[in-house]
Scaffold this motif. Structure first.
Motif, short mmCIF file in Angstrom:
data_model
loop_
_atom_site.label_atom_id
_atom_site.label_comp_id
_atom_site.label_asym_id
_atom_site.label_seq_id
_atom_site.Cartn_x
_atom_site.Cartn_y
_atom_site.Cartn_z
N LYS A 1 8.16 -1.39 -3.10
CA LYS A 1 7.75 -2.11 -1.90
C LYS A 1 6.64 -3.06 -2.33
O LYS A 1 5.66 -2.63 -2.95
CB LYS A 1 7.24 -1.16 -0.82
CG LYS A 1 8.29 -0.20 -0.30
CD LYS A 1 7.69 0.73 0.73
CE LYS A 1 8.72 1.75 1.21
NZ LYS A 1 8.12 2.67 2.19
N GLU B 1 0.82 -1.22 0.00
CA GLU B 1 0.00 0.00 0.00
C GLU B 1 0.86 1.27 0.00
O GLU B 1 0.49 2.28 -0.60
CB GLU B 1 -0.94 0.01 1.21
CG GLU B 1 -2.07 -0.99 1.12
CD GLU B 1 -3.05 -0.66 0.01
OE1 GLU B 1 -3.34 0.54 -0.21
OE2 GLU B 1 -3.53 -1.61 -0.64
N ASP B 2 2.00 1.22 0.71
CA ASP B 2 2.83 2.43 0.82
C ASP B 2 3.91 2.50 -0.25
O ASP B 2 4.84 3.32 -0.15
CB ASP B 2 3.45 2.53 2.21
CG ASP B 2 4.37 1.36 2.54
OD1 ASP B 2 4.27 0.30 1.88
OD2 ASP B 2 5.19 1.50 3.47
N CYS B 3 3.80 1.70 -1.29
CA CYS B 3 4.78 1.77 -2.39
C CYS B 3 4.59 3.09 -3.14
O CYS B 3 3.46 3.48 -3.43
CB CYS B 3 4.58 0.59 -3.34
SG CYS B 3 5.80 0.56 -4.67
#
Length: 196
Positions: free
Chosen positions: A169, A97-99
């Motif tokens: 990520k 999600e935080d890529c």
């Protein structure tokens, strides 16, 4: 639009390209003919340069311009790879999600900055294209054009993997997917060294 006479030539060439894939890589030919339900012939807007396209918005379809059989077969492998990755990303997400999502990353295939999803698509599809050229070289190891294309693709694959390794990520499924992709590119490099 593709004119009638050109359409007949295009159809014959598509058939020859699929026959070449059947000969070299029957599993890939079977996957393409099973999953791709529409191939749309288009004229390239740039003379002497092919164009092809697929999208998650029209999954199962490929738009591509005319090329002789080895190149059109490459396009089919490439665009089918995009179709497959769209499906994998729909089901598994691949990225955490935080890529980062910004189009600020180097891609060895494009002059413009790309988002990481674009780099992943390029690496995934061209790893399959590298396999196609490896198989072509097994059939005709003296073909300089195939050898140069294979080497060119391998170099770009390794640069693309570095961008992803340094910046992307992945979620749990994406980590497994990326590790498999790294192993696939490594196998291509080892095959390339063996062919040379």
């Amino acid at each position: 639009d593709v004119a009638g006479d050109d359409l007949e030539r295009w159809q014959r060439t598509l058939t020859e390209s699929l026959q070449l894939l059947q000969e070299l890589w029957p599993e890939m030919e079977s996957e393409i003919t099973t999953a791709i339900h529409t191939v749309v012939p288009v004229n390239s807007p740039v003379g002497g340069m092919n164009c092809s396209c697929s999208s998650e918005d029209f999954w199962g379809a490929i738009l591509c311009s005319y090329d002789p059989p080895p190149l059109l077969a490459e396009v089919l492998v490439h665009e089918f790879g995009h179709n497959l990755l769209y499906g994998l990303m729909e089901v598994y997400g691949i990225f955490a999600e935080d890529c980062p999502k910004e189009p600020i990353y180097y891609s060895p295939w494009r002059p413009d900055a790309r988002p990481l999803v674009g780099v992943l698509h390029a690496v995934y599809t061209f790893e399959r294209v590298a396999e196609f050229y490896r198989r072509l070289l097994q059939k005709d190891s003296s073909n300089v054009a195939y050898r140069e294309r294979y080497s060119f693709i391998l170099g770009r694959l390794e640069r693309g993997l570095r961008v992803l390794a340094e910046s992307a990520k992945f979620n749990a499924e994406g980590t497994v997917f990326f590790e498999s992709l790294v192993r696939g590119v490594q196998r291509q490099r080892e095959s390339g060294e063996a062919i040379a």
